[in-house]
Write an enzyme that holds these catalytic residues in place. Structure first.
Site, short mmCIF file in Angstrom:
data_model
loop_
_atom_site.label_atom_id
_atom_site.label_comp_id
_atom_site.label_asym_id
_atom_site.label_seq_id
_atom_site.Cartn_x
_atom_site.Cartn_y
_atom_site.Cartn_z
N ARG A 114 0.85 -1.19 0.00
CA ARG A 114 0.00 0.00 0.00
C ARG A 114 0.89 1.24 0.00
O ARG A 114 1.94 1.24 0.64
CB ARG A 114 -0.86 -0.05 1.26
CG ARG A 114 -1.89 0.99 1.42
CD ARG A 114 -2.77 0.70 2.64
NE ARG A 114 -3.64 -0.45 2.34
CZ ARG A 114 -3.97 -1.38 3.22
NH1 ARG A 114 -3.48 -1.35 4.45
NH2 ARG A 114 -4.78 -2.37 2.88
N ASN A 160 -0.12 -1.03 13.38
CA ASN A 160 0.36 -2.10 12.49
C ASN A 160 1.59 -2.75 13.10
O ASN A 160 2.55 -2.06 13.43
CB ASN A 160 0.81 -1.50 11.14
CG ASN A 160 -0.31 -0.85 10.39
OD1 ASN A 160 -1.23 -1.52 9.96
ND2 ASN A 160 -0.25 0.46 10.22
N ASP A 162 4.86 -4.64 6.46
CA ASP A 162 3.63 -4.89 7.22
C ASP A 162 3.52 -6.38 7.50
O ASP A 162 3.57 -7.19 6.58
CB ASP A 162 2.43 -4.41 6.40
CG ASP A 162 1.12 -4.61 7.12
OD1 ASP A 162 0.75 -5.77 7.35
OD2 ASP A 162 0.46 -3.61 7.43
N ASP A 189 0.86 -7.90 8.97
CA ASP A 189 -0.53 -8.33 9.03
C ASP A 189 -1.24 -8.05 10.35
O ASP A 189 -2.36 -7.56 10.35
CB ASP A 189 -0.70 -9.82 8.71
CG ASP A 189 0.06 -10.23 7.47
OD1 ASP A 189 -0.11 -9.58 6.43
OD2 ASP A 189 0.84 -11.19 7.54
N ASP A 239 -2.72 -6.38 13.50
CA ASP A 239 -3.07 -5.00 13.78
C ASP A 239 -3.82 -4.94 15.10
O ASP A 239 -4.44 -5.92 15.53
CB ASP A 239 -3.99 -4.44 12.68
CG ASP A 239 -3.37 -4.54 11.30
OD1 ASP A 239 -2.27 -4.02 11.11
OD2 ASP A 239 -4.01 -5.15 10.42
N ASP A 248 -6.77 -9.46 12.34
CA ASP A 248 -6.04 -10.13 11.26
C ASP A 248 -5.09 -11.24 11.71
O ASP A 248 -4.09 -11.52 11.04
CB ASP A 248 -5.29 -9.11 10.40
CG ASP A 248 -6.23 -8.08 9.80
OD1 ASP A 248 -7.39 -8.45 9.51
OD2 ASP A 248 -5.83 -6.93 9.61
N GLU A 291 -4.96 -13.77 8.93
CA GLU A 291 -4.12 -13.31 7.82
C GLU A 291 -2.63 -13.50 8.16
O GLU A 291 -1.84 -13.91 7.32
CB GLU A 291 -4.41 -11.83 7.53
CG GLU A 291 -3.67 -11.27 6.35
CD GLU A 291 -3.99 -9.81 6.09
OE1 GLU A 291 -3.30 -9.22 5.24
OE2 GLU A 291 -4.90 -9.24 6.73
#
Length: 182
Positions: A23, A87, A103, A105, A107, A120, A123
């Site tokens: 991102r 994060n 990152d 994943d 959070d 997450d 994830e």
């Protein structure tokens, strides 16, 4: 290496462990640029996802990055209070006009009353296997998650009562100054 200066415009680049971009926040303004700590602000900035989709942030935010912490903190200023999005990530680097980090994943969303939820985890488990996160990364992230939760519960660092609003007021001064021209 250029470290940026207060008032400079920067991007924020989030990567995944495999090196792929995750991102990009198109525009943020440096409020503090130190060797170990960067604080930036943005408001209604475009965000570009890895798949090319774009969206725009809805509210002003103060973003806190530290060169030794495996997390970063975003304080979002809303009408009903400050919400935090944290994060779990690598420490940041500042490179070529951008703040960059990996990152990982996991959070934590923190509400104005300092209650929080961890997000997450599924994830994280998926990417941990898919991208083969080393055991040492898993250990570092778990330790930093504990440290982050302790900061939230004790309202320390970026979670102190006036931290986000003090930096937001600095941002408003910088924006006013940059609109007038330097």
């Amino acid at each position: 290496m250029d470290k940026g200066q207060v008032g400079d415009e920067v991007q924020i680049h989030s990567y995944k462990h495999n090196g792929h971009i995750h991102r990009i926040w198109e525009r943020a303004y440096i409020l503090k640029a130190a060797a170990e700590e960067f604080i930036v602000a943005n408001d209604r900035t475009m965000v570009i996802e890895a798949d090319g989709r774009t969206w725009t942030t809805r509210e002003p935010a103060i973003c806190y990055f530290h060169a030794k912490y495996w997390f970063n903190i975003i304080g979002m200023i809303r009408e009903d209070g400050i919400y935090y999005y944290c994060n779990l990530s690598s420490p940041f680097v500042y490179d070529e006009g951008a703040i960059k980090y990996i990152d990982y994943d996991l959070d934590i969303k923190v509400f104005p009353n300092y209650t929080y939820i961890i997000l997450d985890e599924d994830e994280y488990q998926h990417h941990q296997q898919e991208m083969k996160y080393p055991t040492v990364i898993d250990q570092i992230l778990k330790k930093n998650m504990q440290n982050l939760i302790q900061m939230i519960e004790q309202q320390k660092g970026a979670f102190e009562s006036n931290f986000i609003m003090n930096w937001y007021n600095q941002y408003k001064k910088i924006k006013k100054y940059t609109r007038k021209g330097r």
